[in-house]
Design a protein around this motif. Structure first.
Motif, PDB file in Angstrom:
ATOM      1  N   LEU A  12      74.932  66.360  27.267  1.00  0.00           N
ATOM      2  CA  LEU A  12      74.040  67.289  27.804  1.00  0.00           C
ATOM      3  C   LEU A  12      74.029  66.939  29.328  1.00  0.00           C
ATOM      4  CD1 LEU A  12      70.937  66.708  25.202  1.00  0.00           C
ATOM      5  CD2 LEU A  12      72.328  68.707  25.597  1.00  0.00           C
ATOM      6  N   CYS A  13      74.524  65.646  30.054  1.00  0.00           N
ATOM      7  CA  CYS A  13      74.556  65.667  31.369  1.00  0.00           C
ATOM      8  C   CYS A  13      75.820  66.248  31.869  1.00  0.00           C
ATOM      9  CB  CYS A  13      74.877  64.111  31.610  1.00  0.00           C
ATOM     10  SG  CYS A  13      73.437  63.056  31.400  1.00  0.00           S
ATOM     11  N   LEU A  14      76.874  66.635  30.949  1.00  0.00           N
ATOM     12  CA  LEU A  14      77.912  67.349  31.614  1.00  0.00           C
ATOM     13  C   LEU A  14      77.971  68.693  31.294  1.00  0.00           C
ATOM     14  CD1 LEU A  14      80.684  65.101  29.531  1.00  0.00           C
ATOM     15  CD2 LEU A  14      79.976  64.923  32.119  1.00  0.00           C
ATOM     16  N   LEU A  15      76.884  69.463  30.622  1.00  0.00           N
ATOM     17  CA  LEU A  15      76.737  70.670  30.699  1.00  0.00           C
ATOM     18  C   LEU A  15      76.667  71.767  31.870  1.00  0.00           C
ATOM     19  CD1 LEU A  15      73.971  71.248  27.856  1.00  0.00           C
ATOM     20  CD2 LEU A  15      76.615  71.654  27.550  1.00  0.00           C
ATOM     21  N   PRO A  16      76.328  71.227  32.947  1.00  0.00           N
ATOM     22  CA  PRO A  16      76.515  71.821  34.392  1.00  0.00           C
ATOM     23  C   PRO A  16      77.889  72.030  34.558  1.00  0.00           C
ATOM     24  CG  PRO A  16      74.733  70.290  34.222  1.00  0.00           C
ATOM     25  CD  PRO A  16      75.473  69.979  33.102  1.00  0.00           C
ATOM     26  N   ILE A  17      78.749  71.207  34.123  1.00  0.00           N
ATOM     27  CA  ILE A  17      80.252  71.653  34.382  1.00  0.00           C
ATOM     28  C   ILE A  17      80.799  73.027  34.043  1.00  0.00           C
ATOM     29  CG2 ILE A  17      82.616  70.902  33.954  1.00  0.00           C
ATOM     30  CD1 ILE A  17      81.761  68.188  33.853  1.00  0.00           C
ATOM     31  N   ILE A  18      80.045  73.405  32.976  1.00  0.00           N
ATOM     32  CA  ILE A  18      80.379  75.033  32.613  1.00  0.00           C
ATOM     33  C   ILE A  18      79.985  75.885  33.243  1.00  0.00           C
ATOM     34  CG2 ILE A  18      79.920  76.615  30.646  1.00  0.00           C
ATOM     35  CD1 ILE A  18      79.583  74.220  28.710  1.00  0.00           C
ATOM     36  N   LEU A  19      78.637  75.792  33.955  1.00  0.00           N
ATOM     37  CA  LEU A  19      78.254  76.400  34.972  1.00  0.00           C
ATOM     38  C   LEU A  19      79.293  76.678  36.249  1.00  0.00           C
ATOM     39  CD1 LEU A  19      76.113  78.714  35.932  1.00  0.00           C
ATOM     40  CD2 LEU A  19      74.799  76.606  36.713  1.00  0.00           C
ATOM     41  N   VAL A  21      82.345  75.812  36.250  1.00  0.00           N
ATOM     42  CA  VAL A  21      83.450  76.629  36.129  1.00  0.00           C
ATOM     43  C   VAL A  21      83.461  78.043  36.117  1.00  0.00           C
ATOM     44  CG1 VAL A  21      85.431  76.965  34.209  1.00  0.00           C
ATOM     45  CG2 VAL A  21      84.395  74.674  34.868  1.00  0.00           C
ATOM     46  N   ILE A  22      81.964  78.439  35.412  1.00  0.00           N
ATOM     47  CA  ILE A  22      81.959  80.038  35.728  1.00  0.00           C
ATOM     48  C   ILE A  22      81.977  80.732  36.879  1.00  0.00           C
ATOM     49  CG2 ILE A  22      80.185  81.579  34.851  1.00  0.00           C
ATOM     50  CD1 ILE A  22      79.635  80.098  32.410  1.00  0.00           C
ATOM     51  N   LEU A  23      81.042  79.675  37.635  1.00  0.00           N
ATOM     52  CA  LEU A  23      80.901  80.294  39.246  1.00  0.00           C
ATOM     53  C   LEU A  23      81.866  79.918  40.105  1.00  0.00           C
ATOM     54  CD1 LEU A  23      77.126  79.185  39.422  1.00  0.00           C
ATOM     55  CD2 LEU A  23      78.051  81.593  38.909  1.00  0.00           C
ATOM     56  N   ALA A  48      85.376  70.601  43.873  1.00  0.00           N
ATOM     57  CA  ALA A  48      85.692  69.750  42.681  1.00  0.00           C
ATOM     58  C   ALA A  48      84.893  68.785  42.249  1.00  0.00           C
ATOM     59  CB  ALA A  48      87.157  69.372  42.799  1.00  0.00           C
ATOM     60  N   PHE A  49      84.418  67.847  43.261  1.00  0.00           N
ATOM     61  CA  PHE A  49      83.591  66.785  43.285  1.00  0.00           C
ATOM     62  C   PHE A  49      82.347  67.078  42.734  1.00  0.00           C
ATOM     63  CE2 PHE A  49      80.281  63.730  44.736  1.00  0.00           C
ATOM     64  CZ  PHE A  49      80.798  62.377  44.030  1.00  0.00           C
ATOM     65  N   ALA A  50      81.675  68.461  43.528  1.00  0.00           N
ATOM     66  CA  ALA A  50      80.531  68.874  43.256  1.00  0.00           C
ATOM     67  C   ALA A  50      80.385  69.399  41.808  1.00  0.00           C
ATOM     68  CB  ALA A  50      79.860  69.793  44.180  1.00  0.00           C
ATOM     69  N   VAL A  51      81.487  69.973  41.544  1.00  0.00           N
ATOM     70  CA  VAL A  51      81.401  70.832  39.822  1.00  0.00           C
ATOM     71  C   VAL A  51      81.515  69.725  38.948  1.00  0.00           C
ATOM     72  CG1 VAL A  51      82.673  72.261  38.647  1.00  0.00           C
ATOM     73  CG2 VAL A  51      82.065  72.972  40.925  1.00  0.00           C
ATOM     74  N   PHE A  52      82.542  69.022  39.044  1.00  0.00           N
ATOM     75  CA  PHE A  52      83.141  67.905  38.132  1.00  0.00           C
ATOM     76  C   PHE A  52      82.507  66.281  38.215  1.00  0.00           C
ATOM     77  CE2 PHE A  52      86.460  71.202  38.383  1.00  0.00           C
ATOM     78  CZ  PHE A  52      86.207  71.625  36.812  1.00  0.00           C
ATOM     79  N   GLY A  53      82.761  66.096  39.521  1.00  0.00           N
ATOM     80  CA  GLY A  53      82.323  64.305  39.868  1.00  0.00           C
ATOM     81  C   GLY A  53      81.003  64.030  39.613  1.00  0.00           C
ATOM     82  N   LEU A  54      80.025  65.099  40.107  1.00  0.00           N
ATOM     83  CA  LEU A  54      78.702  64.720  39.836  1.00  0.00           C
ATOM     84  C   LEU A  54      78.228  64.650  38.577  1.00  0.00           C
ATOM     85  CD1 LEU A  54      77.010  66.674  43.000  1.00  0.00           C
ATOM     86  CD2 LEU A  54      77.515  64.088  42.936  1.00  0.00           C
ATOM     87  N   PRO A  55      78.247  65.564  37.702  1.00  0.00           N
ATOM     88  CA  PRO A  55      77.792  65.556  36.169  1.00  0.00           C
ATOM     89  C   PRO A  55      78.760  64.222  35.624  1.00  0.00           C
ATOM     90  CG  PRO A  55      78.190  67.785  37.029  1.00  0.00           C
ATOM     91  CD  PRO A  55      79.077  66.816  37.934  1.00  0.00           C
TER      92      PRO A  55
END
Length: 211
Positions: A12-19, A21-23, A48-55
């Motif tokens: 569930l913590c990784l779900l924001p990665i989908i958003l 990628v879409i944006l 890349a860090f904000a989208v993938f690294g933080l989650p």
């Protein structure tokens, strides 16, 4: 806490990665990842860090927290309410804060300081409500040498802390509308110091009584 629950919480913590990628194409190359009390960005990171690294980072913290909680030698003493809070805290925060961060990077005006303060205050109120029900263990609660050594002290400390934390959480939520860093510091000091002082005084009195 079962392994399936841990895995689900981490996923569930990784779900924001989908958003993210879409944006992706609409996001700037540098994204604000930290804000001051007024909600102004004061630290940036590559997209890349904000989208993938933080989650991923939050997911790792979540996994570590849940794993250590599950492996606690006194895990059977954990209350179901506190376990639910531990289980949902990281996924909930991640799935609210990360989308806000991405939308703000796209130019949307969102009072992130207020949102974060309200969320933090709410979590502290909920935690304070459940602290008195938290039985002695090694991972959840106020772990001081004298609380871990004396169950009576543990119970007393958590009753005091529960009341103090509810007050502190409500104060943080009120302060969310002013964004005063001084008031926030005072609230945090209050919620940390009062249970510690009361617990230590209780310990000293008991030690003197046994001497």
């Amino acid at each position: 806490m079962k392994r399936k629950q841990i895995v689900l919480s981490v996923v569930l913590c990784l779900l924001p990665i989908i958003l993210g990628v879409i944006l992706w194409n609409e996001l700037p190359e540098q994204i604000a990842v930290h804000f001051d009390n007024a909600g102004n960005p004061d630290n940036y990171a590559p997209k890349a860090f904000a989208v993938f690294g933080l989650p991923v980072f939050i997911a790792v913290v979540d996994a570590f927290t849940l794993f250590t909680t599950r492996m606690d030698p006194k895990a059977k003493r954990h209350s179901r309410q506190m376990l639910r809070l531990v289980y949902w805290a990281c996924p909930l925060l991640c799935n609210i804060i990360m989308p806000i961060t991405l939308f703000m990077a796209m130019g949307k005006e969102i009072p992130i300081g207020m949102v974060v303060s309200l969320m933090v205050g709410l979590v502290i109120v909920i935690a304070g409500n459940y602290l008195p029900k938290c039985r002695q263990n090694y991972t959840i609660g106020i772990k001081l040498p004298w609380t871990l050594n004396d169950e009576e002290n543990w119970n007393y400390t958590h009753r005091i802390a529960g009341f103090v934390w509810v007050l502190a959480g409500l104060a943080i939520m009120v302060n969310a509308f002013t964004g005063s860093s001084g008031v926030m510091f005072a609230i945090i000091l209050f919620m940390v110091a009062i249970p510690f002082i009361c617990s230590f005084i209780f310990y000293q009195k008991n030690r003197a009584g046994r001497a």
